[in-house]
Design a protein around this motif. Sequence first.
Motif, PDB file in Angstrom:
ATOM      1  N   ASN A  39       0.834  -1.213   0.000  1.00  0.00           N
ATOM      2  CA  ASN A  39       0.000   0.000   0.000  1.00  0.00           C
ATOM      3  C   ASN A  39       0.859   1.250   0.000  1.00  0.00           C
ATOM      4  N   ILE A  40       2.073   1.138  -0.525  1.00  0.00           N
ATOM      5  CA  ILE A  40       2.993   2.263  -0.613  1.00  0.00           C
ATOM      6  C   ILE A  40       3.761   2.164  -1.928  1.00  0.00           C
ATOM      7  N   ASP A  41       4.056   3.316  -2.523  1.00  0.00           N
ATOM      8  CA  ASP A  41       4.822   3.343  -3.762  1.00  0.00           C
ATOM      9  C   ASP A  41       6.264   2.925  -3.495  1.00  0.00           C
ATOM     10  N   LEU A  42       6.876   2.283  -4.487  1.00  0.00           N
ATOM     11  CA  LEU A  42       8.293   1.956  -4.437  1.00  0.00           C
ATOM     12  C   LEU A  42       9.027   2.916  -5.363  1.00  0.00           C
ATOM     13  N   GLU A  43      10.115   3.469  -4.884  1.00  0.00           N
ATOM     14  CA  GLU A  43      10.864   4.442  -5.668  1.00  0.00           C
ATOM     15  C   GLU A  43      12.219   3.878  -6.059  1.00  0.00           C
ATOM     16  N   LEU A  44      12.708   4.343  -7.203  1.00  0.00           N
ATOM     17  CA  LEU A  44      14.020   3.978  -7.727  1.00  0.00           C
ATOM     18  C   LEU A  44      14.253   2.469  -7.639  1.00  0.00           C
ATOM     19  N   VAL A  45      13.435   1.727  -8.359  1.00  0.00           N
ATOM     20  CA  VAL A  45      13.519   0.268  -8.367  1.00  0.00           C
ATOM     21  C   VAL A  45      14.602  -0.135  -9.371  1.00  0.00           C
ATOM     22  N   LEU A  46      15.625  -0.832  -8.894  1.00  0.00           N
ATOM     23  CA  LEU A  46      16.711  -1.319  -9.744  1.00  0.00           C
ATOM     24  C   LEU A  46      16.635  -2.836  -9.793  1.00  0.00           C
ATOM     25  N   ILE A  47      16.656  -3.385 -11.015  1.00  0.00           N
ATOM     26  CA  ILE A  47      16.545  -4.823 -11.200  1.00  0.00           C
ATOM     27  C   ILE A  47      17.734  -5.283 -12.031  1.00  0.00           C
ATOM     28  N   VAL A  48      18.468  -6.242 -11.514  1.00  0.00           N
ATOM     29  CA  VAL A  48      19.617  -6.817 -12.219  1.00  0.00           C
ATOM     30  C   VAL A  48      19.339  -8.305 -12.370  1.00  0.00           C
ATOM     31  N   THR A  49      19.358  -8.804 -13.617  1.00  0.00           N
ATOM     32  CA  THR A  49      19.031 -10.203 -13.853  1.00  0.00           C
ATOM     33  C   THR A  49      20.134 -10.893 -14.645  1.00  0.00           C
ATOM     34  N   ASN A  50      20.228 -12.188 -14.424  1.00  0.00           N
ATOM     35  CA  ASN A  50      21.056 -13.030 -15.280  1.00  0.00           C
ATOM     36  C   ASN A  50      20.655 -14.481 -15.082  1.00  0.00           C
ATOM     37  N   GLY A  51      21.050 -15.298 -16.016  1.00  0.00           N
ATOM     38  CA  GLY A  51      20.812 -16.728 -15.933  1.00  0.00           C
ATOM     39  C   GLY A  51      22.140 -17.439 -15.793  1.00  0.00           C
ATOM     40  N   TYR A  52      22.120 -18.602 -15.124  1.00  0.00           N
ATOM     41  CA  TYR A  52      23.374 -19.318 -14.939  1.00  0.00           C
ATOM     42  C   TYR A  52      23.127 -20.804 -14.687  1.00  0.00           C
ATOM     43  N   SER A  53      24.147 -21.568 -14.987  1.00  0.00           N
ATOM     44  CA  SER A  53      24.218 -22.987 -14.627  1.00  0.00           C
ATOM     45  C   SER A  53      25.678 -23.263 -14.290  1.00  0.00           C
ATOM     46  N   GLU A  54      26.025 -24.528 -14.103  1.00  0.00           N
ATOM     47  CA  GLU A  54      27.411 -24.869 -13.802  1.00  0.00           C
ATOM     48  C   GLU A  54      28.333 -24.537 -14.970  1.00  0.00           C
ATOM     49  N   LYS A  55      27.803 -24.579 -16.192  1.00  0.00           N
ATOM     50  CA  LYS A  55      28.638 -24.418 -17.382  1.00  0.00           C
ATOM     51  C   LYS A  55      28.370 -23.146 -18.178  1.00  0.00           C
ATOM     52  N   LYS A  56      27.311 -22.443 -17.858  1.00  0.00           N
ATOM     53  CA  LYS A  56      26.927 -21.306 -18.696  1.00  0.00           C
ATOM     54  C   LYS A  56      26.425 -20.143 -17.845  1.00  0.00           C
ATOM     55  N   VAL A  57      26.738 -18.922 -18.289  1.00  0.00           N
ATOM     56  CA  VAL A  57      26.251 -17.706 -17.639  1.00  0.00           C
ATOM     57  C   VAL A  57      25.812 -16.746 -18.741  1.00  0.00           C
ATOM     58  N   THR A  58      24.619 -16.177 -18.599  1.00  0.00           N
ATOM     59  CA  THR A  58      24.146 -15.206 -19.588  1.00  0.00           C
ATOM     60  C   THR A  58      24.732 -13.832 -19.276  1.00  0.00           C
ATOM     61  N   SER A  59      24.571 -12.928 -20.200  1.00  0.00           N
ATOM     62  CA  SER A  59      24.953 -11.545 -19.909  1.00  0.00           C
ATOM     63  C   SER A  59      23.969 -10.970 -18.891  1.00  0.00           C
ATOM     64  N   THR A  60      24.377  -9.905 -18.245  1.00  0.00           N
ATOM     65  CA  THR A  60      23.574  -9.280 -17.202  1.00  0.00           C
ATOM     66  C   THR A  60      22.665  -8.233 -17.832  1.00  0.00           C
ATOM     67  N   PHE A  61      21.407  -8.228 -17.383  1.00  0.00           N
ATOM     68  CA  PHE A  61      20.406  -7.265 -17.856  1.00  0.00           C
ATOM     69  C   PHE A  61      20.047  -6.363 -16.689  1.00  0.00           C
ATOM     70  N   ARG A  62      19.977  -5.062 -16.958  1.00  0.00           N
ATOM     71  CA  ARG A  62      19.621  -4.108 -15.905  1.00  0.00           C
ATOM     72  C   ARG A  62      18.412  -3.289 -16.335  1.00  0.00           C
ATOM     73  N   LYS A  63      17.544  -3.017 -15.364  1.00  0.00           N
ATOM     74  CA  LYS A  63      16.354  -2.193 -15.635  1.00  0.00           C
ATOM     75  C   LYS A  63      16.123  -1.290 -14.436  1.00  0.00           C
ATOM     76  N   LYS A  64      15.710  -0.057 -14.711  1.00  0.00           N
ATOM     77  CA  LYS A  64      15.405   0.893 -13.644  1.00  0.00           C
ATOM     78  C   LYS A  64      13.990   1.415 -13.839  1.00  0.00           C
ATOM     79  N   LEU A  65      13.236   1.448 -12.738  1.00  0.00           N
ATOM     80  CA  LEU A  65      11.918   2.062 -12.723  1.00  0.00           C
ATOM     81  C   LEU A  65      11.979   3.199 -11.714  1.00  0.00           C
ATOM     82  N   ASP A  66      11.669   4.397 -12.141  1.00  0.00           N
ATOM     83  CA  ASP A  66      11.687   5.524 -11.204  1.00  0.00           C
ATOM     84  C   ASP A  66      10.642   5.350 -10.115  1.00  0.00           C
ATOM     85  N   LEU A  67       9.490   4.782 -10.496  1.00  0.00           N
ATOM     86  CA  LEU A  67       8.391   4.620  -9.550  1.00  0.00           C
ATOM     87  C   LEU A  67       7.585   3.385  -9.923  1.00  0.00           C
TER      88      LEU A  67
END
Length: 131
Positions: A39-67
């Motif tokens: 019931n409250i707004d979230l500000e400056l939301v930063l999201i960093v994602t990636n996929g991985y396994s024992e043998k493979k790692v994806t590139s990192t994706f970043r996203k920002k939401l001001d609100l």
Amino acid sequence: MKKDIQIPKVEGVYLAIVNEYNDLYKTHDWNAYIINDKNIDLELVLIVTNGYSEKKVTSTFRKKLDLLPKKSYAKIEFMPEELFVLNNEFKVTFFEGNTMHEKNFLFRRNTINEKAFQNIPLMEMKGILVK
């Protein structure tokens, strides 16, 4: 000093992956969403994602939401099915008032599928939800 840092527990913020129809391309696409069920707004939301396994790692994706308004959700990214054989991690940081919060969400490999569908809060859709 490190023992003096208080990191609040995150509740009411979820990640979901849903399969939805894309009118433009006439396909069914998997998309990741962040959900603010608070019931409250979230500000400056930063999201960093990636996929991985024992043998493979994806590139990192970043996203920002001001609100991210209270009781709302926002699309983070398109998820190609090739990523489902990997662990997909979403690191989310945001401000609630003047307090910074942080939470990691993990979709374990091979758990993103229609057999695991459940109701997604606020979205009136079915998908895979991580709290």
